[in-house]
Design an enzyme around this catalytic site. Structure first.
Site, short mmCIF file in Angstrom:
data_model
loop_
_atom_site.label_atom_id
_atom_site.label_comp_id
_atom_site.label_asym_id
_atom_site.label_seq_id
_atom_site.Cartn_x
_atom_site.Cartn_y
_atom_site.Cartn_z
CB ALA A 58 -11.43 -12.93 4.10
CB ALA A 59 -10.96 -17.69 0.89
CB SER A 61 -20.16 -15.33 -5.92
OG SER A 61 -20.02 -15.82 -4.61
CB ALA A 106 -15.08 -13.76 -6.02
N GLY A 107 -16.28 -14.91 -2.70
CA GLY A 107 -17.53 -15.34 -2.08
C GLY A 107 -18.52 -14.21 -1.89
N PRO A 120 -15.45 -20.20 1.54
CG PRO A 120 -13.53 -21.47 1.88
CD PRO A 120 -14.62 -21.24 0.89
CG ASP A 167 -13.44 -9.85 -8.05
OD1 ASP A 167 -12.79 -9.36 -9.00
OD2 ASP A 167 -12.91 -10.40 -7.08
CE LYS A 173 -11.86 -14.12 -7.63
NZ LYS A 173 -10.39 -14.01 -7.48
#
Length: 299
Positions: free
Chosen positions: A96-97, A104, A100-101, A94, A136, A11
């Site tokens: 800590a980018a 998700s 919201a990896g 990636p 998130d 996101k």
């Protein structure tokens, strides 16, 4: 049931404001969140017992500290099942980018275990449990274009954005979300993003006005400490982006372009300049989690 693979979408924030700090340490926010077609893959299959998480990166924990494991544990506590689960995580978003990896990935676990064990959870139950994993996660469970309020759990669907093409650039720096929020002194902020105008533009399908009013209040902290953020924004605009903004607490920055060709050309130029560790060309999508198409190579 045979193994299946879900794609967990990243996101970006089409504007982010922080209203105030709450007594419980969280922050009340008002932001517009947008799913983009950049994803991790999670493969689900049954196991005899327990939770087994396999990851494809050495710097990614495969134990109970991973949000994937935490989500699976929470679901299996709320819905006891016969047997266990094996989850294989293939990362592309990636870490800590500001994309919201992890959230998700956790959201995909709700969809995956719901299907694997026929739990019968509806979206509202998944969102209610998901916020216990992270603010998130409820958005990532649904995806699309959403006005997000409260600590991120109050979601209002907005019309989808179809004409935007994005270049996402992540510089080779680490930004602590904790540091950013601790150094955002909301009571001293004079100018807040005009999220009403951003929302109105999204509802009206007016991309020009949306881009004009898009701001991220967290940039006031992150850009001060990391000038790379400002530099990438400037270079994206110089390459033709209508606007450029930091996503979340950073460090990822995205530029919005009106055509895929413009986005591809800008990405190529930024690669030559070597200003970012990771670069992606992508577009907006309306779902947070989808099944990997048959015979897909994942690209």
């Amino acid at each position: 049931m045979e193994a299946f693979t879900l794609q967990a979408m990243a996101k970006v924030n089409l504007g982010l404001d922080v209203i105030r700090r709450l007594e419980n340490g969280y922050h009340e926010v008002r932001m517009i969140m947008q799913t983009v077609h950049l994803y991790d893959e999670l493969t689900f299959e049954t196991a005899d017992e327990g939770i087994h998480l396999q990851v494809d990166r050495r710097d990614l924990p495969g134990d109970e500290t991973n949000l994937v494991y935490k989500a699976a544990k929470l679901i299996m506590e709320e819905h006891p099942v016969s047997g266990g689960v094996k989850i294989t995580l293939k990362k592309q978003i990636p870490m800590a980018a500001g994309l919201a990896g992890g959230s998700s990935d956790a959201a995909a676990v709700f969809h995956g275990l719901n299907r694997l064990f026929s739990l019968g959870m509806d979206v509202e139950e998944m969102k209610r449990l998901g916020v216990r994993i992270g603010a998130d996660v409820p958005f990532c469970i649904v995806g699309g274009t959403m006005l997000s309020e409260g600590i991120g759990e109050r979601l209002t669907p907005l019309p989808g954005i179809s004409e935007a093409h994005l270049v996402i650039a992540r510089p080779d720096i680490h930004v602590s979300t904790k540091y950013v929020y601790e150094n955002l002194h909301v009571e001293q902020v004079v100018h807040h993003p005009d999220m009403d105008r951003v929302e109105a533009a999204v509802r009206g399908g007016d991309m020009d006005n949306m881009c004009y009013y898009m701001e991220n209040i967290l940039e006031t902290v992150t850009e001060r400490k990391y000038p790379e953020i400002s530099e990438i924004k400037t270079r994206l605009k110089n390459c033709g982006a209508v606007t450029a903004l930091m996503s979340g607490s950073g460090p990822s920055v995205f530029g919005i372009f009106k055509t895929a060709h413009q986005a591809e050309m800008a990405c190529g130029e930024l690669k030559k300049q070597g200003i970012a560790k990771d670069l992606f060309v992508t577009y907006c999508t309306n779902r947070g989690c989808v099944e990997k198409p048959p015979c897909s190579d994942g690209e």
